[in-house]
Enzyme design. Sequence first.
Site, mmCIF file in Angstrom:
data_model
loop_
_atom_site.group_PDB
_atom_site.id
_atom_site.type_symbol
_atom_site.label_atom_id
_atom_site.label_comp_id
_atom_site.label_asym_id
_atom_site.label_seq_id
_atom_site.Cartn_x
_atom_site.Cartn_y
_atom_site.Cartn_z
ATOM 1 N N MET A 100 0.851 -1.197 0.000
ATOM 2 C CA MET A 100 0.000 0.000 0.000
ATOM 3 C C MET A 100 0.881 1.239 0.000
ATOM 4 O O MET A 100 1.758 1.376 0.862
ATOM 5 C CB MET A 100 -0.889 0.014 1.250
ATOM 6 C CG MET A 100 -1.840 -1.155 1.356
ATOM 7 S SD MET A 100 -2.815 -1.104 2.890
ATOM 8 C CE MET A 100 -1.562 -1.618 4.067
ATOM 9 N N ILE A 158 2.166 -5.027 8.262
ATOM 10 C CA ILE A 158 3.595 -4.705 8.350
ATOM 11 C C ILE A 158 3.793 -3.203 8.164
ATOM 12 O O ILE A 158 3.372 -2.630 7.161
ATOM 13 C CB ILE A 158 4.396 -5.475 7.293
ATOM 14 C CG1 ILE A 158 4.182 -6.987 7.460
ATOM 15 C CG2 ILE A 158 5.883 -5.136 7.391
ATOM 16 C CD1 ILE A 158 4.804 -7.810 6.345
ATOM 17 N N GLY A 188 1.441 4.148 4.695
ATOM 18 C CA GLY A 188 2.158 3.421 3.653
ATOM 19 C C GLY A 188 2.761 2.158 4.239
ATOM 20 O O GLY A 188 3.553 2.228 5.171
ATOM 21 N N SER A 189 2.397 0.993 3.729
ATOM 22 C CA SER A 189 2.775 -0.230 4.410
ATOM 23 C C SER A 189 2.470 -1.456 3.551
ATOM 24 O O SER A 189 2.320 -1.347 2.342
ATOM 25 C CB SER A 189 2.021 -0.319 5.737
ATOM 26 O OG SER A 189 0.662 0.066 5.548
ATOM 27 N N ARG A 190 2.321 -2.630 4.203
ATOM 28 C CA ARG A 190 2.109 -3.863 3.475
ATOM 29 C C ARG A 190 1.338 -4.866 4.324
ATOM 30 O O ARG A 190 1.430 -4.855 5.548
ATOM 31 C CB ARG A 190 3.474 -4.439 3.098
ATOM 32 C CG ARG A 190 3.442 -5.775 2.396
ATOM 33 C CD ARG A 190 4.847 -6.152 1.997
ATOM 34 N NE ARG A 190 5.182 -7.521 2.340
ATOM 35 C CZ ARG A 190 6.415 -7.979 2.414
ATOM 36 N NH1 ARG A 190 7.435 -7.175 2.184
ATOM 37 N NH2 ARG A 190 6.644 -9.236 2.720
#
Length: 231
Positions: A100, A158, A188-190
């Site tokens: 993301m 994450i 902003g990440s995953r």
Amino acid sequence: MSNPLKIIAVPMHPEGRKFVAAFTVGAVLFGWLWAPLFWIGAGLTVWCYYFFRDPVRSVPQLEGAVLSPADGVVSMITRMVPPDELALERKECVRVSIFMDVFNCHVNRMPIEGLITRVSYHHGKFLNASLDKASEHNERNALTIRSETGAEIGVVQIAGLVARRIVCFANEGDTLRGGDRFGLIRFGSRLDIYLPPGVSPQATLGQTTVAGETILANLRHPDVTWKERRV
């Protein structure tokens, strides 16, 4: 014809209210110092509002469907043994990673209907979330979900290079439906999704996903007709 207000006036998740308020105050204060700074601040405030947007989603009612828990792009599909923190069966399975960026909607949704049997938070680094080693070294929150058929799926939030805060609304013992909101990550990440052994993904590398709508895999027959539920 669709109402343009439904596109512009997207609902905001309550988690974002304090941030939008802070951006607004900052825009006004800096605007007193120099007028152009107000418009820069106003633009950042609008971006912050849309970062925390929480649009309604149409959830496929397909038995056995594994839904994307996040908006973003499928950045990795790989086979591996799940991490110990998920307490899943120690067999090789498929992991689907969704990255993301700061422009994606960051509200996370349940991939299946089921019981949350485990929630495990781990402190760590803030490496670029697109890197494979982020799954092991970054700050993260892991959930294990058991469906009514006994199949178990792991979902790991994450934190990334910019993201510094993982929020999880779900607790161990909660039973949620597929597509229900369970958390979000700032900024902003995953998310990693660990499918049960023997289940192949229907997603493809580089595919754009929509949380609660995009089907990543199917635990049962893949050709069952499906309906939609708006939440």
